[in-house]
Design a protein around this motif. Sequence first.
Motif, PDB file in Angstrom:
ATOM      1  N   HIS A 140      -0.257  -7.139   6.134  1.00 31.25           N
ATOM      2  CA  HIS A 140      -0.828  -6.700   7.074  1.00 31.25           C
ATOM      3  C   HIS A 140      -0.327  -5.504   7.409  1.00 31.25           C
ATOM      4  O   HIS A 140       0.879  -5.684   8.256  1.00 31.25           O
ATOM      5  CB  HIS A 140      -1.975  -6.873   8.166  1.00 31.25           C
ATOM      6  CG  HIS A 140      -3.085  -5.889   8.734  1.00 31.25           C
ATOM      7  ND1 HIS A 140      -2.898  -4.373   8.951  1.00 31.25           N
ATOM      8  CD2 HIS A 140      -3.743  -5.699   9.106  1.00 31.25           C
ATOM      9  CE1 HIS A 140      -3.197  -4.341   9.504  1.00 31.25           C
ATOM     10  NE2 HIS A 140      -4.426  -4.664   8.416  1.00 31.25           N
ATOM     11  N   PHE A 141       0.354  -3.977   6.833  1.00 32.60           N
ATOM     12  CA  PHE A 141       2.064  -3.365   6.474  1.00 32.60           C
ATOM     13  C   PHE A 141       1.131  -2.021   7.979  1.00 32.60           C
ATOM     14  O   PHE A 141       2.331  -2.436   8.343  1.00 32.60           O
ATOM     15  CB  PHE A 141       1.544  -2.377   5.774  1.00 32.60           C
ATOM     16  CG  PHE A 141       0.709  -1.776   4.726  1.00 32.60           C
ATOM     17  CD1 PHE A 141      -0.320  -0.971   5.421  1.00 32.60           C
ATOM     18  CD2 PHE A 141      -0.302  -2.552   3.551  1.00 32.60           C
ATOM     19  CE1 PHE A 141      -1.893  -0.297   4.617  1.00 32.60           C
ATOM     20  CE2 PHE A 141      -1.241  -2.067   3.165  1.00 32.60           C
ATOM     21  CZ  PHE A 141      -1.748  -0.774   3.733  1.00 32.60           C
ATOM     22  N   GLY A 142       0.421  -2.311   8.357  1.00 28.89           N
ATOM     23  CA  GLY A 142      -0.559  -1.435   9.480  1.00 28.89           C
ATOM     24  C   GLY A 142       0.114  -2.818  10.633  1.00 28.89           C
ATOM     25  O   GLY A 142       0.524  -1.463  11.640  1.00 28.89           O
ATOM     26  N   ALA A 143       0.114  -3.825  10.859  1.00 28.50           N
ATOM     27  CA  ALA A 143       0.154  -4.233  12.119  1.00 28.50           C
ATOM     28  C   ALA A 143       2.048  -4.430  12.117  1.00 28.50           C
ATOM     29  O   ALA A 143       3.286  -4.146  13.045  1.00 28.50           O
ATOM     30  CB  ALA A 143      -0.160  -5.735  12.161  1.00 28.50           C
ATOM     31  N   LEU A 144       2.458  -4.833  10.731  1.00 28.06           N
ATOM     32  CA  LEU A 144       3.754  -4.760  10.599  1.00 28.06           C
ATOM     33  C   LEU A 144       4.622  -3.047  11.144  1.00 28.06           C
ATOM     34  O   LEU A 144       5.947  -3.250  11.894  1.00 28.06           O
ATOM     35  CB  LEU A 144       4.348  -4.927   9.378  1.00 28.06           C
ATOM     36  CG  LEU A 144       4.500  -6.155   9.035  1.00 28.06           C
ATOM     37  CD1 LEU A 144       4.606  -6.255   7.410  1.00 28.06           C
ATOM     38  CD2 LEU A 144       5.233  -7.566   9.562  1.00 28.06           C
ATOM     39  N   ALA A 145       3.757  -2.188  10.918  1.00 27.81           N
ATOM     40  CA  ALA A 145       4.856  -0.948  11.347  1.00 27.81           C
ATOM     41  C   ALA A 145       4.215  -0.870  13.398  1.00 27.81           C
ATOM     42  O   ALA A 145       5.139  -0.607  13.504  1.00 27.81           O
ATOM     43  CB  ALA A 145       3.869   0.335  11.357  1.00 27.81           C
ATOM     44  N   GLY A 146       3.386  -1.238  13.433  1.00 24.25           N
ATOM     45  CA  GLY A 146       2.713  -1.394  14.834  1.00 24.25           C
ATOM     46  C   GLY A 146       4.055  -1.864  15.912  1.00 24.25           C
ATOM     47  O   GLY A 146       4.735  -2.015  17.181  1.00 24.25           O
ATOM     48  N   MET A 147       4.627  -3.447  14.929  1.00 26.23           N
ATOM     49  CA  MET A 147       5.441  -4.134  15.656  1.00 26.23           C
ATOM     50  C   MET A 147       6.944  -3.987  15.627  1.00 26.23           C
ATOM     51  O   MET A 147       7.754  -4.041  16.188  1.00 26.23           O
ATOM     52  CB  MET A 147       5.219  -5.639  14.669  1.00 26.23           C
ATOM     53  CG  MET A 147       6.390  -6.589  14.938  1.00 26.23           C
ATOM     54  SD  MET A 147       6.877  -8.225  14.420  1.00 26.23           S
ATOM     55  CE  MET A 147       5.057  -8.912  14.793  1.00 26.23           C
ATOM     56  N   ALA A 148       7.198  -3.290  14.882  1.00 23.98           N
ATOM     57  CA  ALA A 148       8.735  -2.034  14.699  1.00 23.98           C
ATOM     58  C   ALA A 148       8.906  -1.263  15.821  1.00 23.98           C
ATOM     59  O   ALA A 148       9.364  -1.046  16.263  1.00 23.98           O
ATOM     60  CB  ALA A 148       8.404  -1.395  13.164  1.00 23.98           C
ATOM     61  N   ALA A 149       7.451   0.011  15.929  1.00 25.66           N
ATOM     62  CA  ALA A 149       7.569   0.335  16.563  1.00 25.66           C
ATOM     63  C   ALA A 149       8.233   0.061  18.169  1.00 25.66           C
ATOM     64  O   ALA A 149       8.495   0.512  18.757  1.00 25.66           O
ATOM     65  CB  ALA A 149       5.855   1.767  16.850  1.00 25.66           C
ATOM     66  N   ILE A 150       6.686  -0.975  18.509  1.00 28.42           N
ATOM     67  CA  ILE A 150       7.021  -1.671  19.718  1.00 28.42           C
ATOM     68  C   ILE A 150       7.952  -2.451  19.912  1.00 28.42           C
ATOM     69  O   ILE A 150       8.737  -2.064  21.006  1.00 28.42           O
ATOM     70  CB  ILE A 150       6.536  -2.814  20.274  1.00 28.42           C
ATOM     71  CG1 ILE A 150       4.569  -1.955  20.258  1.00 28.42           C
ATOM     72  CG2 ILE A 150       6.441  -3.937  21.304  1.00 28.42           C
ATOM     73  CD1 ILE A 150       2.920  -3.134  20.633  1.00 28.42           C
ATOM     74  N   LEU A 151       8.949  -2.825  18.944  1.00 35.92           N
ATOM     75  CA  LEU A 151      10.771  -3.512  19.384  1.00 35.92           C
ATOM     76  C   LEU A 151      11.420  -2.546  20.016  1.00 35.92           C
ATOM     77  O   LEU A 151      12.329  -3.096  20.207  1.00 35.92           O
ATOM     78  CB  LEU A 151      10.631  -4.750  17.511  1.00 35.92           C
ATOM     79  CG  LEU A 151      10.060  -5.804  18.024  1.00 35.92           C
ATOM     80  CD1 LEU A 151      10.268  -5.994  16.293  1.00 35.92           C
ATOM     81  CD2 LEU A 151      10.372  -6.464  18.972  1.00 35.92           C
TER      82      LEU A 151
END
Length: 213
Positions: free
Chosen positions: A160-171
């Motif tokens: 899920h690339f959307g969730a991966l992008a969200g994770m990267a932004a939060i980190l």
Amino acid sequence: MPATSRHLSLVVALLAMSSIAPVQAAETAQAGEALPPVTAPAQPPAEPEKLPTRAEKLDTLFAALKRERDVEKARGIADQIRAEWQDSGSATVNLLMQWAAKAVADNKQPSALDLYDQVIALAPDYVEGWNQRATLHYQMSNYRKSMSDINRVLALEPRHFGALAGMAAILEASGKDELALRAWEQFLAVYPAERKAQEQLGELEEKLAGNRT
């Protein structure tokens, strides 16, 4: 017997014989018509074409997304993947998702959050329910809750690339640049043509390289 009598008898006999032949022929024809026609054996019905399952569709789309280097074509494939994710297979859940999206658009976050909670309760394996709630938590600055939902999304669908992008932004917002870098790397392994992800990865690499010098 006189000649006249013999001739009459012969004529009668011939007439009798001629009347028998058509009757026999008719009977033979009728008997023949009564026989069933000879036909070729029936062919077995063709098996219906097997349609691909949702999992098979997604596998095909993700394989195409990974190969594609053209930005526009890749975006079209990504949109098809999102459409597959969006459909829960339940009319009720789909309706709740529409109401939640409308509530988000109307800036009614508490109502939207309640609707997403209902979606997850009804369909705990529905990836997009978790993903949309994660997005809403992020918009509300509830990063811990957002990350919890993202982890659930990735447990159900690691691509899920959307969730991966969200994770990267939060980190990255939390100052965890190394982990954010890894999240973007995972994103690009799935969706290599995404320009913004490429830029984010490049910026983080430069930042981390500068920190090491």
